[in-house]
Design a protein around this motif. Structure first.
Motif, PDB file in Angstrom:
ATOM      1  N   GLU A 184       4.080   1.923  -6.239  1.00  0.00           N
ATOM      2  CA  GLU A 184       4.471   3.308  -6.502  1.00  0.00           C
ATOM      3  C   GLU A 184       4.461   3.684  -7.998  1.00  0.00           C
ATOM      4  N   ASP A 185       5.079   2.841  -8.841  1.00  0.00           N
ATOM      5  CA  ASP A 185       5.161   3.195 -10.265  1.00  0.00           C
ATOM      6  C   ASP A 185       3.787   3.189 -10.923  1.00  0.00           C
ATOM      7  N   SER A 186       2.986   2.169 -10.575  1.00  0.00           N
ATOM      8  CA  SER A 186       1.650   2.064 -11.176  1.00  0.00           C
ATOM      9  C   SER A 186       0.789   3.247 -10.783  1.00  0.00           C
TER      10      SER A 186
ATOM     11  N   ARG B 105       1.707   6.161  -9.788  1.00  0.00           N
ATOM     12  CA  ARG B 105       2.204   7.420 -10.346  1.00  0.00           C
ATOM     13  C   ARG B 105       1.700   7.584 -11.785  1.00  0.00           C
ATOM     14  N   SER B 106       1.806   6.507 -12.592  1.00  0.00           N
ATOM     15  CA  SER B 106       1.378   6.696 -13.986  1.00  0.00           C
ATOM     16  C   SER B 106      -0.139   6.807 -14.074  1.00  0.00           C
TER      17      SER B 106
ATOM     18  N   SER C 107      -0.999  10.393 -12.793  1.00  0.00           N
ATOM     19  CA  SER C 107      -0.541  11.442 -13.722  1.00  0.00           C
ATOM     20  C   SER C 107      -1.549  11.579 -14.848  1.00  0.00           C
TER      21      SER C 107
ATOM     22  N   LYS D  42      -4.754  13.194 -13.525  1.00  0.00           N
ATOM     23  CA  LYS D  42      -4.618  14.633 -13.222  1.00  0.00           C
ATOM     24  C   LYS D  42      -4.583  15.452 -14.521  1.00  0.00           C
TER      25      LYS D  42
ATOM     26  N   ARG E 145       3.961  10.130  -0.835  1.00  0.00           N
ATOM     27  CA  ARG E 145       4.923  10.883  -1.649  1.00  0.00           C
ATOM     28  C   ARG E 145       4.320  11.191  -3.024  1.00  0.00           C
ATOM     29  N   VAL E 146       3.736  10.154  -3.632  1.00  0.00           N
ATOM     30  CA  VAL E 146       3.146  10.339  -4.964  1.00  0.00           C
ATOM     31  C   VAL E 146       1.946  11.291  -4.888  1.00  0.00           C
TER      32      VAL E 146
ATOM     33  N   GLU F  90       3.289  14.773  -4.559  1.00  0.00           N
ATOM     34  CA  GLU F  90       3.956  15.177  -5.807  1.00  0.00           C
ATOM     35  C   GLU F  90       2.928  15.582  -6.871  1.00  0.00           C
ATOM     36  N   LEU F  91       1.873  14.790  -6.980  1.00  0.00           N
ATOM     37  CA  LEU F  91       0.892  15.016  -8.056  1.00  0.00           C
ATOM     38  C   LEU F  91      -0.290  15.872  -7.598  1.00  0.00           C
TER      39      LEU F  91
END
Ligand SMILES: Cc1cc2nc3c(=O)[nH]c(=O)nc-3n(C[C@H](O)[C@H](O)[C@H](O)COP(=O)(O)O)c2cc1C
Length: 345
Positions: free
Chosen positions: A192-194, A196-197, A200, A203, A237-238, A241-242
Motif C-alpha cells: 500500500e505505501d509503496s 501510493r508514493s 502519486s 499522477k 483504495r489507493v 483515492e488517486l
C-alpha cells in the motif's frame, strides 16, 4: 478465416518442436514479412468490429495484444492487421537490458500453459519510442513501463517517471507494470505505501505532461493475480483515492497448484494460459466491485476463446487482452473473440 489463421494449425506442431523463444522470434519475423506483402489480411473476410470508447480513446474493437509479445514495438502494424484493436508494447525499461539467461520460456502443452522468466529483455524505452513515432496504424497503442533489474526499489519511482516521460508523446495509454514475478522485488511495489508514493508521483507527472502536450493520456496499473483479499482492497483504495485511470488484471501467477506434477513445475517464473484463467476473472470481479464505477478494467489471463473473453467482460472488464491463447490457438482466436463479442454478451 484468413490464410494465416488456416495455416497456423499446420505449422504449430513444427513450431512446438522448436525452442519456445526461437519460435517466438521466428514467427514475429515471418509475421512482419507477411504483413509487408499484404498476406496477413488475405482471405480475412472482414472481421466484425465493435468499436468502443474506453479511457477516452476510440478502440476499433475490444481485443488487445497483451504486454510481452512485442517488447520492442517492432510489429505493431502487423498485429493490427491480424485484427487486434489495440497493442500493448513492452515492458520497456529506461535502459536496454538483456533479461535473464536462456532458456527462460517454457511450454506446458498438457496444461495449455507457459512459464516465463524473461526478466524484461528489451531494447530500452527510447528505441521503442523512436519506432512508435513512425507508426501507421489505427490501432490503439499502449506502452507498458517497468524498472531496470539493477535499479533498487527505493529508486524505482525514477525509472517509472523516465518511462512515463519518454512514452507520453507516442503512447495512447501508459501501463505501469508492478506485477511481473521476474524482476526481484518488483511486486513489493504493490504494497500500500509503496504504490501510493509511486502513483502519486506518476499522477503529478501525468498532469504536468498533459499541460505540456496539450493532451491527457491515461495511466493504468497492471496487477498480479497472487493478491489476497486485503491486498486487493488496499490497492483499490489507493487507485480510487488517486484516480488511477484504469487497471489491467492480471499478470502471470507464481502459483503452481494447477500444474503440480508436471516436469517443468519447478521452473522459476510466471505461469500463464489456462491455469490463470479462473483466478484472473476472480480478481477482475473483485476490483470491479471495489473500484470507482467509471474506472475501466482490461481483463487478461487464460483467454482461449470468444467465450473466455465474454467471461472477462461479464466479470466487469471493458477490454480484454491475450498472450498464451495466441500461442495455443493461433490467429484464429482473434476472429473467434471478435465474432462472439459482435454477437453480444
Ligand atoms: C513470455 C511472456 C512474456 C511476458 N512479458 C510481459 C511483460 O514484459 N510485461 C507484462 O506486463 N506482462 C508480460 N507478460 C504477461 C502477459 O501480458 C499476460 O498478463 C499474462 O501472460 C496472462 O495472460 P495469458 O494467460 O493470455 O498469457 C508476459 C507473458 C508471457 C507468457
Amino acid at each position: 478465416m484468413s490464410l494465416i489463421a488456416n495455416l497456423y494449425p499446420v505449422m504449430k506442431p513444427w513450431l512446438f518442436r522448436m525452442d519456445a523463444e526461437r519460435a517466438h522470434e521466428w514467427t514475429t519475423r515471418m509475421m512482419r514479412m507477411a504483413h509487408s506483402f499484404g498476406l496477413l489480411t488475405l482471405g480475412q473476410e472482414r472481421l466484425p468490429q465493435t468499436p468502443v470508447e474506453v479511457l477516452g480513446l476510440k478502440f476499433p474493437n475490444v481485443l488487445g495484444l497483451a504486454a510481452g509479445m512485442d517488447k520492442s514495438a517492432s510489429a505493431v502494424e502487423a498485429w493490427a492487421a491480424l485484427g487486434f484493436g489495440f497493442v500493448e508494447v513492452g515492458t520497456l525499461t529506461p535502459r536496454p537490458q538483456p533479461g535473464n539467461p536462456k532458456p527462460r520460456l517454457f511450454r506446458l502443452p498438457e496444461h495449455e500453459a507457459l512459464i516465463n522468466r524473461m526478466g524484461f529483455n528489451n531494447p530500452g524505452i527510447h528505441s521503442a519510442v523512436q519506432r512508435l513515432s513512425k507508426r501507421r496504424t489505427q490501432a490503439v497503442v499502449g506502452v507498458n513501463i517497468g524498472k531496470n533489474f539493477d535499479t533498487p526499489n527505493e529508486d524505482a519511482v525514477q525509472d517509472y517517471l523516465k518511462g512515463l516521460k519518454a512514452a507520453y508523446g507516442v503512447a495512447d495509454y501508459i501501463a505501469v507494470n508492478i506485477s511481473s514475478p521476474n524482476t526481484k522485488g518488483l511486486r513489493d511495489l504493490q504494497a500500500e505505501d509503496s504504490i501510493r508514493s509511486l502513483l502519486s508521483a506518476l499522477k503529478t507527472e501525468q498532469s504536468r505532461l498533459a499541460q505540456e502536450h496539450g493532451k491527457m493520456k491515461p495511466v493504468l496499473v497492471k496487477i498480479a493475480p497472487d493478491l489476497e483479499e486485503a491486498q486487493i482492497e488496499a490497492l483499490a483504495r489507493v487507485f480510487n483515492e488517486l484516480a488511477v485511470d484504469g487497471v489491467i488484471a492480471t499478470n502471470t501467477t507464481i502459483n503452481r497448484a494447477a500444474v503440480v506434477g508436471h516436469p517443468l513445475e519447478q521452473e522459476a517464473g510466471g505461469l500463464s494460459g489456462a491455469p490463470v484463467k479462473v483466478r484472473s476473472t476472480q480478481v477482475i470481479q473483485a476490483f470491479r466491485s471495489l473500484l470507482n464505477p467509471g474506472t475501466p478494467i482490461i481483463g487478461v489471463g487464460g483467454i482461449f476463446s470468444g467465450a473466455d473473453a465474454q467471461d472477462k467482460l461479464r466479470a466487469g472488464a471493458q477490454l480484454v487482452q491475450v498472450y498464451s491463447g495466441l500461442i495455443y490457438r493461433g490467429p484464429g482466436l482473434v476472429q473467434d473473440v471478435l465474432e462472439k463479442v459482435a454477437r453480444g454478451l
